[in-house]
Design an enzyme around this catalytic site. Structure first.
Site, PDB file in Angstrom:
ATOM      1  N   ASP A 108      -0.745  -4.111  -5.954  1.00 32.90           N
ATOM      2  CA  ASP A 108       0.028  -3.204  -6.805  1.00 32.90           C
ATOM      3  C   ASP A 108       1.484  -3.509  -6.462  1.00 32.90           C
ATOM      4  O   ASP A 108       2.064  -2.909  -5.568  1.00 32.90           O
ATOM      5  CB  ASP A 108      -0.353  -1.754  -6.506  1.00 32.90           C
ATOM      6  CG  ASP A 108       0.360  -0.793  -7.435  1.00 32.90           C
ATOM      7  OD1 ASP A 108       0.205  -0.925  -8.652  1.00 32.90           O
ATOM      8  OD2 ASP A 108       1.083   0.089  -6.934  1.00 32.90           O
TER       9      ASP A 108
ATOM     10  N   ASP B 117       4.873  -8.923   5.759  1.00 34.17           N
ATOM     11  CA  ASP B 117       5.250  -9.410   4.430  1.00 34.17           C
ATOM     12  C   ASP B 117       3.970  -9.974   3.812  1.00 34.17           C
ATOM     13  O   ASP B 117       3.395 -10.936   4.327  1.00 34.17           O
ATOM     14  CB  ASP B 117       6.315 -10.510   4.559  1.00 34.17           C
ATOM     15  CG  ASP B 117       6.808 -10.995   3.200  1.00 34.17           C
ATOM     16  OD1 ASP B 117       6.020 -10.965   2.223  1.00 34.17           O
ATOM     17  OD2 ASP B 117       7.968 -11.409   3.101  1.00 34.17           O
TER      18      ASP B 117
ATOM     19  N   ALA C 101       0.791  -1.234   0.000  1.00 32.21           N
ATOM     20  CA  ALA C 101       0.000   0.000   0.000  1.00 32.21           C
ATOM     21  C   ALA C 101       0.823   1.284   0.000  1.00 32.21           C
ATOM     22  O   ALA C 101       0.343   2.321  -0.456  1.00 32.21           O
ATOM     23  CB  ALA C 101      -0.947   0.007   1.192  1.00 32.21           C
ATOM     24  N   ALA C 102       2.042   1.262   0.535  1.00 34.80           N
ATOM     25  CA  ALA C 102       2.805   2.511   0.649  1.00 34.80           C
ATOM     26  C   ALA C 102       3.246   2.992  -0.735  1.00 34.80           C
ATOM     27  O   ALA C 102       3.543   2.157  -1.579  1.00 34.80           O
ATOM     28  CB  ALA C 102       4.032   2.281   1.541  1.00 34.80           C
ATOM     29  N   PRO C 103       3.261   4.313  -0.952  1.00 36.04           N
ATOM     30  CA  PRO C 103       3.002   5.404   0.001  1.00 36.04           C
ATOM     31  C   PRO C 103       1.543   5.833   0.143  1.00 36.04           C
ATOM     32  O   PRO C 103       1.268   6.873   0.725  1.00 36.04           O
ATOM     33  CB  PRO C 103       3.838   6.539  -0.583  1.00 36.04           C
ATOM     34  CG  PRO C 103       3.814   6.306  -2.057  1.00 36.04           C
ATOM     35  CD  PRO C 103       3.769   4.821  -2.248  1.00 36.04           C
ATOM     36  N   GLY C 104       0.592   5.053  -0.364  1.00 38.81           N
ATOM     37  CA  GLY C 104      -0.792   5.291   0.028  1.00 38.81           C
ATOM     38  C   GLY C 104      -1.705   5.944  -0.994  1.00 38.81           C
ATOM     39  O   GLY C 104      -2.883   6.173  -0.707  1.00 38.81           O
TER      40      GLY C 104
ATOM     41  N   LYS D  78      -3.009   4.762  -3.753  1.00 32.02           N
ATOM     42  CA  LYS D  78      -4.119   3.884  -4.139  1.00 32.02           C
ATOM     43  C   LYS D  78      -4.981   3.500  -2.941  1.00 32.02           C
ATOM     44  O   LYS D  78      -6.202   3.377  -3.062  1.00 32.02           O
ATOM     45  CB  LYS D  78      -3.591   2.637  -4.850  1.00 32.02           C
ATOM     46  CG  LYS D  78      -2.893   2.953  -6.158  1.00 32.02           C
ATOM     47  CD  LYS D  78      -2.389   1.707  -6.860  1.00 32.02           C
ATOM     48  CE  LYS D  78      -1.472   2.066  -8.011  1.00 32.02           C
ATOM     49  NZ  LYS D  78      -0.149   2.580  -7.558  1.00 32.02           N
TER      50      LYS D  78
ATOM     51  N   CYS E  78       3.759  -1.249 -12.631  1.00 33.89           N
ATOM     52  CA  CYS E  78       4.107  -0.158 -13.535  1.00 33.89           C
ATOM     53  C   CYS E  78       5.281  -0.602 -14.385  1.00 33.89           C
ATOM     54  O   CYS E  78       6.282   0.099 -14.514  1.00 33.89           O
ATOM     55  CB  CYS E  78       4.405   1.122 -12.764  1.00 33.89           C
ATOM     56  SG  CYS E  78       5.628   0.958 -11.468  1.00 33.89           S
TER      57      CYS E  78
END
Lengths: 304, 171
Positions: free
Chosen positions: A177, A157, A107-110, A112, A230
């Site tokens: 992601d 993890d 999730a970081a840096p947040g 999405k 990406c």
């Protein structure tokens, strides 16, 4: 840019693709509907005399004519969040409803995670997980600035994610992601490909497979898992989804996006490998399609 | 572990007791007290928080969350921080005020464009205020509607900006 040459056989209009990869990327922001409507965010930008253009495929994504999007009232109030335009695609494909429980595995840096929260009207729970503590602090800073109250932040993890500290035992949806070789971010970071190697691609693909498998296992039957990167490498995209199709009970389904966003279908052949025909339902967004960065998105439905 | 019921454990989220009478940890704020504070001080109606729960992690640091969770919960963050309670005067966070401050009807100081810009940059400034001293919500006009900027501390004809360093901006 040398590593990109390997994609000549799969990229339509390769010269346009190469040329786009060499151009710097414009600034894009996403309107944070937890704090402001699109109209209010736009009015705030107009008050600061900042020129903008709404992305044709998503009115909540704005392309700005400024070099310092963070030094605006719209940013200070958390009405907008600076993120790459195509980064806004995976949460739109996931399409969660208010009150649901969604797992954001990396999730970081947040960007999405907070977009998922906004799509849920900030009701329910987005379990925003990351394995990197330093990046988690960036996530928390962004989440608080954007006013998200529906995030539960965990530090694990994702490959062996445990539900132990949570009130849930299955997710309605999951977003993976995944960490990747980031080839699609070359317009933002021209040095991205300096460290590129095929070995790195294969090693990161192993991690991606582990995370996506765990996300599918953690999602309830009938639920949705979105996998995105990406990068352009089929080893990190179609091959990862293929691995999980073979190992878990799930199938690839169509993504539902505004027709104004141009993309190519997922590939079903790469070097000596073939992938399930359903991988054509995945999407590949190339920099020359919409003048953005590059992205891969696949939508999976967990077996009912 | 039995001691957990009587003391504050810094690394876990504990749900606030409904009322002070339900309290098992000394000094811990109750949900009722938190709602009373937001209501009495700023006029924010308690209904605003109907779908939210309140949690403490670390001494006096209160978090607001919209989902479900077991208590205690040992995770990194649950919703967003909203209030500091273990001081003489309770203090809301900048991020809470930006998110929920639009419901406030009291202790809101309306700033001009120039004053608002100085406030966001962390500057203290002299200005008139005939209301209560203490923590206030600083706001300005955005497109015809009041928009909260953050928390200010008003003392002796001076409004001090409480915007945290990492949130300050030169606008």
């Amino acid at each position: 840019m040398e590593p990109l040459e390997r994609y000549r056989p799969i990229v339509d209009d390769f010269e346009a693709f190469q040329a786009a990869c060499g151009r710097p990327l414009g600034i894009a922001v996403r309107v944070n509907t937890i704090k402001a409507s699109v109209e209010r965010a736009i009015a705030t930008l107009e008050h600061d005399d900042i020129e903008y253009e709404q992305a044709a495929w998503n009115p909540r994504v704005l392309r700005l004519e400024t070099d310092s999007p963070g030094s605006t009232w719209a940013s200070f109030h958390g009405f907008v969040h600076t993120q790459e335009e195509v980064s806004a695609v995976p949460p739109v494909v996931l399409d969660p409803d208010p009150g649901e429980t969604v797992f954001d595995a990396c999730a970081a840096p947040g960007g999405k995670a907070t977009q998922l929260a906004a799509l849920m009207d900030d009701r329910g729970t987005v379990v925003a997980n990351d394995s990197n503590l330093g990046r988690l602090s960036a996530l928390r800073f962004n989440a608080e600035r954007l006013g998200a109250t529906s995030l539960a932040v965990t530090h694990q993890d994702a490959r062996n994610f445990s539900f132990a500290p949570l009130a849930v035992d299955q997710f309605d949806h999951a977003l993976v992601d995944a960490p990747c070789s980031c080839e699609g971010t070359i317009r933002k970071n021209p040095t991205t490909l300096e460290e590129w190697s095929e070995d790195h691609v294969h090693s990161v693909a192993g991690i991606q497979k582990g995370i996506l498998r765990r996300a599918v296992q953690a999602t309830q039957p009938g639920g949705t898992v979105v996998y995105s990167t990406c990068t352009f490498a089929p080893e990190e995209n179609e091959a990862v989804v293929q691995h999980v199709l073979d190992a878990e009970d799930c199938r690839v389904v169509d993504v539902d996006l505004d027709p104004d966003l141009e993309y190519a279908p997922g590939v079903t052949e790469w070097n000596d490998e073939t992938y399930d025909p359903s991988l054509e339902r995945a999407i590949r967004i190339y920099p020359h399609h919409n003048d953005t960065g590059g992205f891969f998105v696949a939508k999976l439905e967990v077996g009912a | 572990m039995a001691d957990d019921l009587e003391m504050n454990v810094g690394q876990q989220f504990d749900r606030l007791p409904a009322t002070d009478a339900d309290r098992t940890v000394e000094g811990r704020a109750s949900r009722e007290a938190v709602l009373e504070y937001f209501g009495d001080r700023f006029g924010i109606p308690p209904e605003t928080f109907e779908e939210h729960t309140f949690w403490e992690k670390g001494a006096g640091k209160i978090w607001i969350y919209s989902g479900e969770s077991p208590s205690p919960a040992e995770i990194e963050a649950l919703g967003m921080t909203c209030l500091r309670t273990r001081q003489d005067h309770w203090k809301p966070t900048t991020d809470f005020v930006q998110r929920f401050g639009r419901h406030a009807t009291r202790c809101v100081v309306d700033l001009s464009d120039a004053e608002a810009t100085r406030f966001a940059d962390g500057e203290d400034q002299s200005l008139e205020w005939d209301g209560d001293w203490g923590y206030l919500i600083a706001a300005h006009d955005v497109d015809g509607d009041r928009e909260p900027i953050g928390v200010g501390l008003y003392l002796h004809d001076e409004l001090r900006s409480m915007i945290p360093k990492g949130r300050r901006r030169s606008l």
